[in-house]
Design an enzyme around this catalytic site. Structure first.
Site, mmCIF file in Angstrom:
data_model
loop_
_atom_site.group_PDB
_atom_site.id
_atom_site.type_symbol
_atom_site.label_atom_id
_atom_site.label_comp_id
_atom_site.label_asym_id
_atom_site.label_seq_id
_atom_site.Cartn_x
_atom_site.Cartn_y
_atom_site.Cartn_z
ATOM 1 C CD GLU B 263 -1.739 2.057 1.948
ATOM 2 O OE1 GLU B 263 -1.061 3.004 1.174
ATOM 3 O OE2 GLU B 263 -1.952 2.263 3.177
ATOM 4 C CB CYS B 300 -2.587 5.877 3.396
ATOM 5 S SG CYS B 300 -1.903 4.809 4.603
#
Lengths: 523, 523
Positions: B263, B300
């Site tokens: 990720e 994120c």
């Protein structure tokens, strides 16, 4: 009806450069001359696919199911011409190709039924908890959507079931992905016929033309152009290890890497347990010879090695198998190149120290014939030379004598990933077979008892996949309903107004999909 | 309780070479000195994991659930020391880390509940049809099994929830995969505490010691040794694009390539629809400033770009957002390196033609402080310079003025893959927002309305994933129950005697798993 053109969307396209189809049985060229697609054709096919994508992926499950059924009907409507052309181009017999056509259409209809069940879309809701402390929980709705246009490579050994309208195409279309097929150059006429059938089905159902296109040609550059086109989002391939790895490398080197589902290389070990070997060694030997020579051995699941414990029973098994192989008539192989590679593989095994040729199939006169070949070696020789464990595509197989079950397990532990692994066992063998199971689970996608791996059922529980190098992605299968999962990805919708949500996740459930709500199936 | 050693299976290991922990708030070194693991330690951890694998993966869902609950209890039993150590090593405030600990333990318990439901194992039977013509159908039983030992890389920005016992570890252990963690060097003491908790849970539940090991150290070579160890079968990573891509390259170059779930990089676009902007621009601007500065922007899912249509309403939004950003106090960032990279990213944006600095957050005195930064540009400038669209990790964001909705869509079409995409809209905006949805579905793993992307619910419907480069594998999520699927692969059992079958697929169903039989859920 076959004119050598190829469909790009709704058009049939012809090009100046051409290539020829060959009849492996006669060695002759078959009419017509086929157009070689250009990289511009690839780009146009991909552009049309991208344009069709948002519409096609949002068709209802019922509409996509009806489309897949229409494809099956259009293939059936091709009638005898399809089977006759496939026979001429592949050398495979009529009964096999008639059966393969049934399998191909059956698998399209299986995906239609799977689409209607709807669980593949994995609709999952977390209901909002506005009063939760310290923070409320939003309204979350997950579904799986199609990944995007998919490139499919036709395989030589199943000119129908793993080719233009084969399992990769069927599962990608079912998922809602437009498909661009690169036809296998060994059967371009069969390819054109099936491609026209799909093109007709697209038109009959009023779908965007870009849902399906085909490119044809013998050069690898065409496939490379397809895999590297930025509009392609996944690849399905069945073929050689070298070919699959080349596609994986191309896909990984893209600015946006994409998954390649390559089904590549497997030698499908079979273990003969002692009690079974003692009780029914002769029947096992005949079954083995039948499985290894079936279809000239041109199956991904062909049993390339059989492992037993050295002794009289194994020797008797070897004699019976050798007799059966010697009696086996030579069979036409798919192409001269495949037959040449097979002969090379057999010659290489013959030249190996510690490897004995037990039997060769009968000689014959004719083109592109493959003679079965049965070898014997021991576990230490096999483990000492990695070349011996390389797949020889065709009717060659190696009987491996192990000292004891510990050596059998050691041998299995050293194998690469496999599509299948088989245990031949009787009741008295069950306890001794138990330690094999965890090893085989780590090595193979499918584990069989008391059968032969060459039959692959198309169903909901099938796994035609396995650890590398059997496939490039062991998390999936290329046969059976679960193949659709390769072409889906999850999307979550948070607090979207119902009117903006896609129909599949609206509260009223217009597609009547099964849903999981807060962790439990909805009633 | 923290002594700088690391657990390899049941042992705590110390090495001569060491590295230090730093307090970003004070710039000081924190005791003790931490052992740097060797590549031999990596090899031993992987050997123990491989040895534990067959036993651990066949524990019952109930036993694995109880183990995950024990891990959660052991983490809670660490008490204040854990939160205090994490505060010292990360600069994150107490409330955040207390919440993150709750989330970490909650997610372990969520996977325990998911294990008990059992549907994740996807047990699917095709019942035999012995009389079917032309061939009988065998008995086929599919389930999903663990892929093998998994390497997990701790992330800097969630020292608990995406680190040693974070989502990757929890989902891998739930799947039945032993885990070897490479701790993030920014919080080695926090890492050691949590690793000891897991080690205790393994012992308390009588599991093989190889179920969990940890290696620590600042050099990339350690992670490379872990990813290239042949016994590792999958990798979980949350971090930078460069770091993730390096791991993917290593994993692909192995003799047996393995999946990497990285990720990596997302700028999380937010679209302000006209009616919403007109009706509640001030509240939106304040919400935006709050989301982009939350946790010093070290998420994120931080909203890196906000897109609106040029005009008075957008100008007013920009003024309010700028005021809120100017008033934002500077916040301690996770490490000096992250703070340095953030300042560089902000400086680079300041130097771009066509990009205007609207506001900077308040100045402060102290170490490792990040000042928020708000920029404005227009769509053409943004599209013309790919550097502007690179993620700047921290509290920086760009307001983009588009001419009209067509330009908004053109801009969204040009974005790379994202973890999230957000639409701020009122009822009057729904029709105009409809064309955005298919674009956002292709670009993002999660689509939000009228919220901010920085909260990620841990639940059954969440998708924390998305097309490249948001992740290296858009078919999955790293948050929520579906994360378990990353570490499973299907295996099919054909005609195996019941006594040889794994318990999960025996006819008597000793684990009481939900099963699909011939395409329908069993009653």
């Amino acid at each position: 009806m076959i004119d050598g053109s190829f469909p790009i969307g709704a058009r049939m396209v012809s090009r100046d450069q051409g290539f020829e189809a060959h009849n492996p049985t006669t060695g002759e060229t078959i009419e017509p001359r086929f157009s070689v697609s250009t990289t511009e054709d690839v780009a146009e096919a991909c552009a049309l696919a991208a344009k069709a994508f948002d519409t096609f992926r949002e068709t209802s499950p019922e509409d996509r199911a009806a489309f897949l059924e229409e494809v099956a009907s259009q293939i059936e409507a091709l009638g005898d011409e399809l089977v006759e052309r496939a026979m001429a181009e592949s050398g495979l017999p009529q009964a096999r190709l008639t059966g393969e056509r049934g399998r191909t259409c059956g698998q399209l209809r299986m995906f239609a039924a799977h689409l209607r069940r709807g669980d593949w879309m994995n609709v999952t809701f977390d209901t909002p908890l506005p009063d939760r402390q310290p923070l409320p929980r939003p309204d979350l709705r997950q579904r799986r959507i199609a990944v995007g246009p998919v490139a499919v490579f036709g395989a030589s050994n199943f000119p129908l079931a793993f080719s233009v309208a084969g399992g990769d195409t069927a599962s990608a279309l079912a998922a809602g992905c437009p498909v661009v097929v690169k036809g296998h150059p060994a059967h371009p006429g069969t390819t054109e016929l099936v491609a026209r059938a799909i093109q007709k089905a697209v038109a009959a159902k009023g779908l965007p033309e870009g849902v399906f296109s085909l490119v044809q040609g013998p050069a690898n550059e065409l496939g490379a152009a397809l895999v590297t086109d930025p509009r392609i989002k996944a690849v399905g391939f069945t073929g050689s290890r070298a070919g699959g790895l080349a596609l994986v490398a191309l896909a990984q080197a893209r600015p946006e890497p994409i998954p390649v589902y390559a089904e590549m290389s497997s030698i499908n070990p079979v273990v003969l347990m002692p009690a079974a070997l003692a009780a029914r060694g002769e029947a096992l030997a005949k079954g083995y010879a039948g499985s290894m020579t079936l279809g000239a051995g041109q199956f991904c699941t062909n049993p390339g090695i059989v492992i037993g414990i050295a002794g009289d029973d194994l020797d008797a098994f070897a004699r019976t198998a050798a007799e059966a192989v010697e009696a086996a008539q030579p069979q036409v192989m798919l192409t001269a190149a495949i037959q040449g590679a097979y002969d090379q593989g057999v010659d290489a095994l013959e030249g190996k120290n510690g490897v004995t040729l037990l039997a060769k199939g009968a000689e014959g006169t004719g083109c592109t014939l493959g003679r079965a070949a049965l070898f014997r070696t021991d576990a230490q020789t096999f483990l000492g030379d990695p070349e011996i464990s390389q797949e020889v595509f065709g009717a060659a197989s190696i009987l491996i004598a192990a000292k004891d079950m510990d050596e059998v397990i050691a041998l299995l532990e050293r194998l690469e990933g496999q599509l299948t692994a088989t245990i031949q066992l009787d009741d008295a063998d069950v306890e001794a077979a138990e330690p094999l199971l965890p090893v085989l689970e780590r090595k193979a996608g499918r584990i069989l008892a008391n059968g032969w791996p060459t039959g692959v059922e198309v169903s909901t529980a099938m796994v035609h996949g396995g650890p590398f190098p059997a496939t490039s992605d062991p998390r999936t299968t290329s046969v059976g309903t679960a193949a659709i999962e390769r072409f889906l990805r999850p999307v979550c919708y948070q607090d979207l107004p119902d009117g903006l949500l896609p129909k599949a996740v609206r509260s009223a459930n217009p597609f009547d999909l099964p849903r999981t709500i807060d962790g439990s199936p909805e009633n």
